[in-house]
Design a protein around this motif. Structure first.
Motif, PDB file in Angstrom:
ATOM      1  N   LEU A 256      16.969 -40.355  17.863  1.00 30.56           N
ATOM      2  CA  LEU A 256      16.473 -39.725  19.092  1.00 30.56           C
ATOM      3  C   LEU A 256      17.405 -39.980  20.268  1.00 30.56           C
ATOM      4  O   LEU A 256      17.684 -39.070  21.066  1.00 30.56           O
ATOM      5  CB  LEU A 256      15.060 -40.240  19.410  1.00 30.56           C
ATOM      6  N   LEU A 257      17.916 -41.210  20.385  1.00 32.34           N
ATOM      7  CA  LEU A 257      18.813 -41.539  21.492  1.00 32.34           C
ATOM      8  C   LEU A 257      20.116 -40.740  21.412  1.00 32.34           C
ATOM      9  O   LEU A 257      20.602 -40.215  22.423  1.00 32.34           O
ATOM     10  CB  LEU A 257      19.122 -43.037  21.500  1.00 32.34           C
ATOM     11  N   ILE A 258      20.676 -40.638  20.217  1.00 32.24           N
ATOM     12  CA  ILE A 258      21.910 -39.872  20.051  1.00 32.24           C
ATOM     13  C   ILE A 258      21.654 -38.381  20.275  1.00 32.24           C
ATOM     14  O   ILE A 258      22.458 -37.679  20.914  1.00 32.24           O
ATOM     15  CB  ILE A 258      22.522 -40.122  18.661  1.00 32.24           C
ATOM     16  N   PHE A 259      20.532 -37.890  19.777  1.00 30.29           N
ATOM     17  CA  PHE A 259      20.172 -36.480  19.977  1.00 30.29           C
ATOM     18  C   PHE A 259      20.106 -36.143  21.468  1.00 30.29           C
ATOM     19  O   PHE A 259      20.658 -35.131  21.918  1.00 30.29           O
ATOM     20  CB  PHE A 259      18.836 -36.184  19.301  1.00 30.29           C
ATOM     21  N   LEU A 260      19.445 -36.995  22.235  1.00 35.73           N
ATOM     22  CA  LEU A 260      19.322 -36.758  23.680  1.00 35.73           C
ATOM     23  C   LEU A 260      20.677 -36.844  24.373  1.00 35.73           C
ATOM     24  O   LEU A 260      20.926 -36.145  25.365  1.00 35.73           O
ATOM     25  CB  LEU A 260      18.350 -37.768  24.291  1.00 35.73           C
ATOM     26  N   ASN A 261      21.563 -37.687  23.840  1.00 38.46           N
ATOM     27  CA  ASN A 261      22.871 -37.895  24.463  1.00 38.46           C
ATOM     28  C   ASN A 261      23.852 -36.755  24.175  1.00 38.46           C
ATOM     29  O   ASN A 261      24.701 -36.443  25.014  1.00 38.46           O
ATOM     30  CB  ASN A 261      23.448 -39.229  23.990  1.00 38.46           C
ATOM     31  N   ILE A 262      23.749 -36.109  23.004  1.00 36.77           N
ATOM     32  CA  ILE A 262      24.733 -35.081  22.639  1.00 36.77           C
ATOM     33  C   ILE A 262      24.158 -33.668  22.696  1.00 36.77           C
ATOM     34  O   ILE A 262      24.848 -32.706  22.346  1.00 36.77           O
ATOM     35  CB  ILE A 262      25.306 -35.335  21.224  1.00 36.77           C
ATOM     36  N   ARG A 263      22.907 -33.525  23.145  1.00 36.96           N
ATOM     37  CA  ARG A 263      22.250 -32.220  23.070  1.00 36.96           C
ATOM     38  C   ARG A 263      22.978 -31.145  23.873  1.00 36.96           C
ATOM     39  O   ARG A 263      22.887 -29.944  23.554  1.00 36.96           O
ATOM     40  CB  ARG A 263      20.788 -32.326  23.515  1.00 36.96           C
ATOM     41  N   THR A 264      23.709 -31.539  24.920  1.00 32.90           N
ATOM     42  CA  THR A 264      24.419 -30.541  25.729  1.00 32.90           C
ATOM     43  C   THR A 264      25.742 -30.106  25.083  1.00 32.90           C
ATOM     44  O   THR A 264      26.371 -29.151  25.544  1.00 32.90           O
ATOM     45  CB  THR A 264      24.701 -31.098  27.128  1.00 32.90           C
ATOM     46  N   MET A 265      26.160 -30.788  24.010  1.00 29.71           N
ATOM     47  CA  MET A 265      27.430 -30.456  23.352  1.00 29.71           C
ATOM     48  C   MET A 265      27.293 -29.263  22.414  1.00 29.71           C
ATOM     49  O   MET A 265      28.285 -28.624  22.069  1.00 29.71           O
ATOM     50  CB  MET A 265      27.949 -31.668  22.570  1.00 29.71           C
ATOM     51  N   TYR A 266      26.050 -28.987  21.972  1.00 28.16           N
ATOM     52  CA  TYR A 266      25.840 -27.920  20.991  1.00 28.16           C
ATOM     53  C   TYR A 266      24.752 -26.980  21.496  1.00 28.16           C
ATOM     54  O   TYR A 266      23.828 -27.392  22.201  1.00 28.16           O
ATOM     55  CB  TYR A 266      25.434 -28.500  19.639  1.00 28.16           C
TER      56      TYR A 266
ATOM     57  N   THR B 152      21.963 -29.856  16.299  1.00 29.27           N
ATOM     58  CA  THR B 152      22.203 -31.121  17.013  1.00 29.27           C
ATOM     59  C   THR B 152      21.382 -32.245  16.401  1.00 29.27           C
ATOM     60  O   THR B 152      21.891 -33.353  16.180  1.00 29.27           O
ATOM     61  CB  THR B 152      21.837 -30.972  18.503  1.00 29.27           C
ATOM     62  N   PHE B 153      20.106 -31.956  16.110  1.00 31.96           N
ATOM     63  CA  PHE B 153      19.246 -32.999  15.546  1.00 31.96           C
ATOM     64  C   PHE B 153      19.700 -33.390  14.149  1.00 31.96           C
ATOM     65  O   PHE B 153      19.744 -34.580  13.809  1.00 31.96           O
ATOM     66  CB  PHE B 153      17.792 -32.521  15.499  1.00 31.96           C
TER      67      PHE B 153
ATOM     68  N   ASN C 111      22.684 -33.226  12.864  1.00 36.92           N
ATOM     69  CA  ASN C 111      23.909 -34.005  12.972  1.00 36.92           C
ATOM     70  C   ASN C 111      23.624 -35.430  13.443  1.00 36.92           C
ATOM     71  O   ASN C 111      24.261 -36.386  12.993  1.00 36.92           O
ATOM     72  CB  ASN C 111      24.886 -33.335  13.941  1.00 36.92           C
ATOM     73  N   SER C 112      22.681 -35.574  14.354  1.00 35.58           N
ATOM     74  CA  SER C 112      22.306 -36.907  14.857  1.00 35.58           C
ATOM     75  C   SER C 112      21.710 -37.741  13.736  1.00 35.58           C
ATOM     76  O   SER C 112      22.095 -38.906  13.541  1.00 35.58           O
ATOM     77  CB  SER C 112      21.298 -36.782  16.003  1.00 35.58           C
ATOM     78  N   LEU C 113      20.768 -37.150  12.999  1.00 37.35           N
ATOM     79  CA  LEU C 113      20.136 -37.857  11.886  1.00 37.35           C
ATOM     80  C   LEU C 113      21.158 -38.195  10.810  1.00 37.35           C
ATOM     81  O   LEU C 113      21.168 -39.312  10.272  1.00 37.35           O
ATOM     82  CB  LEU C 113      19.016 -37.000  11.296  1.00 37.35           C
ATOM     83  N   PHE C 114      22.023 -37.239  10.490  1.00 39.99           N
ATOM     84  CA  PHE C 114      23.012 -37.458   9.435  1.00 39.99           C
ATOM     85  C   PHE C 114      23.951 -38.606   9.805  1.00 39.99           C
ATOM     86  O   PHE C 114      24.247 -39.475   8.976  1.00 39.99           O
ATOM     87  CB  PHE C 114      23.815 -36.176   9.192  1.00 39.99           C
ATOM     88  N   ALA C 115      24.424 -38.614  11.036  1.00 38.75           N
ATOM     89  CA  ALA C 115      25.344 -39.672  11.472  1.00 38.75           C
ATOM     90  C   ALA C 115      24.677 -41.033  11.434  1.00 38.75           C
ATOM     91  O   ALA C 115      25.262 -42.024  10.973  1.00 38.75           O
ATOM     92  CB  ALA C 115      25.865 -39.364  12.874  1.00 38.75           C
ATOM     93  N   VAL C 116      23.438 -41.111  11.919  1.00 39.03           N
ATOM     94  CA  VAL C 116      22.701 -42.386  11.913  1.00 39.03           C
ATOM     95  C   VAL C 116      22.468 -42.861  10.488  1.00 39.03           C
ATOM     96  O   VAL C 116      22.711 -44.028  10.153  1.00 39.03           O
ATOM     97  CB  VAL C 116      21.362 -42.241  12.662  1.00 39.03           C
ATOM     98  N   ALA C 117      21.996 -41.951   9.622  1.00 38.80           N
ATOM     99  CA  ALA C 117      21.737 -42.318   8.226  1.00 38.80           C
ATOM    100  C   ALA C 117      23.027 -42.747   7.528  1.00 38.80           C
ATOM    101  O   ALA C 117      23.052 -43.734   6.787  1.00 38.80           O
ATOM    102  CB  ALA C 117      21.099 -41.139   7.486  1.00 38.80           C
ATOM    103  N   SER C 118      24.103 -42.018   7.768  1.00 34.81           N
ATOM    104  CA  SER C 118      25.371 -42.304   7.112  1.00 34.81           C
ATOM    105  C   SER C 118      25.956 -43.635   7.545  1.00 34.81           C
ATOM    106  O   SER C 118      26.445 -44.409   6.716  1.00 34.81           O
ATOM    107  CB  SER C 118      26.364 -41.173   7.415  1.00 34.81           C
ATOM    108  N   VAL C 119      25.897 -43.929   8.842  1.00 31.56           N
ATOM    109  CA  VAL C 119      26.506 -45.161   9.356  1.00 31.56           C
ATOM    110  C   VAL C 119      25.616 -46.373   9.105  1.00 31.56           C
ATOM    111  O   VAL C 119      26.092 -47.416   8.649  1.00 31.56           O
ATOM    112  CB  VAL C 119      26.812 -45.019  10.864  1.00 31.56           C
ATOM    113  N   MET C 120      24.316 -46.248   9.360  1.00 32.97           N
ATOM    114  CA  MET C 120      23.446 -47.412   9.188  1.00 32.97           C
ATOM    115  C   MET C 120      23.339 -47.832   7.728  1.00 32.97           C
ATOM    116  O   MET C 120      23.278 -49.024   7.424  1.00 32.97           O
ATOM    117  CB  MET C 120      22.056 -47.150   9.752  1.00 32.97           C
ATOM    118  N   THR C 121      23.316 -46.869   6.831  1.00 28.81           N
ATOM    119  CA  THR C 121      23.258 -47.220   5.403  1.00 28.81           C
ATOM    120  C   THR C 121      24.645 -47.519   4.854  1.00 28.81           C
ATOM    121  O   THR C 121      24.794 -47.795   3.669  1.00 28.81           O
ATOM    122  CB  THR C 121      22.629 -46.076   4.573  1.00 28.81           C
ATOM    123  N   THR C 122      25.647 -47.437   5.734  1.00 28.72           N
ATOM    124  CA  THR C 122      27.059 -47.718   5.411  1.00 28.72           C
ATOM    125  C   THR C 122      27.588 -46.793   4.326  1.00 28.72           C
ATOM    126  O   THR C 122      28.433 -47.186   3.536  1.00 28.72           O
ATOM    127  CB  THR C 122      27.270 -49.197   5.010  1.00 28.72           C
ATOM    128  N   THR C 123      27.081 -45.539   4.297  1.00 25.37           N
ATOM    129  CA  THR C 123      27.572 -44.564   3.327  1.00 25.37           C
ATOM    130  C   THR C 123      28.916 -43.998   3.769  1.00 25.37           C
ATOM    131  O   THR C 123      29.883 -43.999   3.010  1.00 25.37           O
ATOM    132  CB  THR C 123      26.559 -43.423   3.141  1.00 25.37           C
TER     133      THR C 123
END
Length: 487
Positions: A285-295, A301-302, A304-316
């Motif tokens: 949610l924080l990343i989504f709110l921060n990058i929402r004006t980019m797309y 946007t959502f 991409n935000s979820l994918f990035a969080v899932a990918s990085v936090m799970t270290t994929t």
């Protein structure tokens, strides 16, 4: 040190490795890659099998056995798998001109880091691409856990070996026999991998691509067969499937066992799981709110935000968009998630959520005790009192982690002038994430970094996956005391 047992066990591991390399050899036959590419697997298969048989015959599986031997076997087993597993890449020099490059790639594979030195994976033979992702699948649940799952014998040796390899601050069996525990974990692991592959097939991937990305997702590794990772497919469906799958594989596998074999309530009643899911949701949610004006597209946007969080936090380490171009606020969140990682007992890397919980609770209690020295505070996890030994071990682990991080950072700084690049390069390797931010960001690779840094990062990846102590044991002089003439 029981050297006879160590030799026998490592010998068995090398024999198993030779059998595993038959799979990419079959892929090479299937795609008619020619004798040159087939020999790149046949030669290491023969070497691994011969060396394994030699060590097995020279050793013996009896005698005293302690945690020290278990940690030594785990460290040497992982290093041996990487050294021998790198041979096929070294014999395919189109993207791996030196053995250091090949070794970096395979350590990244087995430790499920996903950092690559290949400038273009799309020109690699199918067999090499498959072997890279298959190394993820093997290393995801653990090389020694895999061995325990397929070998019939189970005893105190198995318990100590599994304790030395399974990530997390504590270790516990889910069945009375360790071999049964290993088999249950691997069964759940492989079934979830198969489900992920089937869902990817529905998204339009062919069988080869689906198997590659399913194995990498299951192990939270990140290797693929496209230079721009998941962004190649430009599919919202595939991104959502992989996002959910990555989060699922970042959960402690004990949760799945309890949910399947006991009750869903018992499985879901995990404080670490609640923290883990809360961090994923809040960060998204924080990343989504921060990058929402980019797309322009909100759903894009959502996702991409979820994918990035899932990918990085799970270290994929999969990439659907270049998050290196996102605002600093979002990049800082992703760097923080690199360190947190997934749950203990999952395939994810990082410090682990359970350790973060313990460190946070311990810090708050120390603040309370400083305000009122007579106050007695008790830390709990899953409504159970945490013993002092567990809390102390977590604090020691974190201190060692920070110290080693700084050492690796100084070494990488000899090659890299930019602090953001150097810092995230170490962070992404020691936490087994894959892509960094900066020069070695989401759409780049590590080919340009110097050999000294590559060797340092190889050790960082091992230390991150094996959680420091087994690797440090190899550099302790007392480990080799009275070993002269025995090995």
């Amino acid at each position: 040190m029981n050297t006879e047992f160590i030799k026998c066990t490592i010998g068995k591991l090398f024999i198993i490795l030779s059998a595993l390399m038959l799979v990419p050899l079959c892929i090479s036959f299937l795609y008619r890659e020619g004798m040159t590419h087939m020999l790149s697997f046949i030669i290491p298969i023969v070497i691994s099998f011969t060396l394994g048989k030699f060590l097995e015959k020279r050793g013996d599986n009896t005698g005293d056995f302690y945690l020290k031997e278990a940690m030594f076997i785990v460290a040497m087993g992982w290093i041996g798998f990487s050294l021998l597993g790198a041979f096929p890449l070294m014999l395919t020099p189109m993207e791996y001109p030196t053995y250091i490059d090949a070794l970096f790639e395979m350590v990244s594979g087995f430790t499920t880091t996903g950092a690559s030195v290949a400038r273009s994976v799309e020109i690699l033979p199918h067999s090499i691409i498959f072997w890279r992702s298959m190394s993820h699948l093997i290393g995801g649940m653990g090389i020694l856990v895999f061995t325990l799952a397929i070998l019939p014998k189970t005893n105190r040796h198995s318990s100590l070996i599994m304790q030395a390899e399974v990530p997390g601050p504590t270790f516990g069996k889910i069945t009375s026999k360790l071999s049964d525990t290993a088999r249950v974990l691997y069964t759940i692991y492989l079934i979830m991998t198969l489900i992920t592959m089937i869902l990817l097939l529905f998204g339009g991937m062919d069988l080869f691509d689906a198997s590659i990305y399913a194995m990498s997702t299951a192990a939270t590794g990140g290797f693929g067969n496209r230079d721009i990772s998941i962004g190649f497919y430009d599919s919202r469906y595939i991104e959502i499937v992989l996002s959910v799958a990555m989060v699922a594989f970042g959960v402690n596998f004990n949760v799945y066992y309890y949910s399947i074999y006991r009750s869903v309530k018992e499985g879901a009643d995990s404080e670490e799981l609640r923290w883990y899911l809360a961090i994923v949701v809040i960060s998204t949610l924080l990343i989504f709110l921060n990058i929402r004006t980019m797309y322009d597209d909100t759903s894009y946007t959502f996702s991409n935000s979820l994918f990035a969080v899932a990918s990085v936090m799970t270290t994929t380490g999969f990439v659907s968009a270049d998050f290196g171009t996102w605002p600093l606020f979002s990049r800082l969140i992703l760097v923080l998630l690199m360190f947190i990682g997934g749950c203990a007992g999952s395939t994810a890397g990082g410090l682990k959520v359970s350790r973060i919980i313990i460190l946070v609770k311990r810090s708050f209690n120390q603040i309370r005790e400083s305000q009122n020295p007579k106050r007695i505070t008790i830390n709990r996890l899953d409504s159970k009192k945490l013993d002092e030994d567990t809390e102390a071990s977590v604090s020691k682990y974190f201190s060692l982690y920070v110290l080693l991080f700084m050492i690796f950072l100084f070494i990488v700084a000899l090659d890299v002038d930019d602090f953001q690049t150097a810092f995230t390069t170490v962070a992404t390797t020691i936490n087994n994430v894959g892509p960094g931010i900066g020069e070695f960001g989401p759409i780049a690779n590590f080919a340009a970094i110097g050999n000294l840094s590559k060797v340092a990062l190889i050790f960082a990846m091992f230390i991150g996956r094996l959680e420091i102590f087994p690797i440090l044991l190899l550099f302790t002089p007392s480990t080799y005391k009275n070993l002269r003439g025995k090995i």
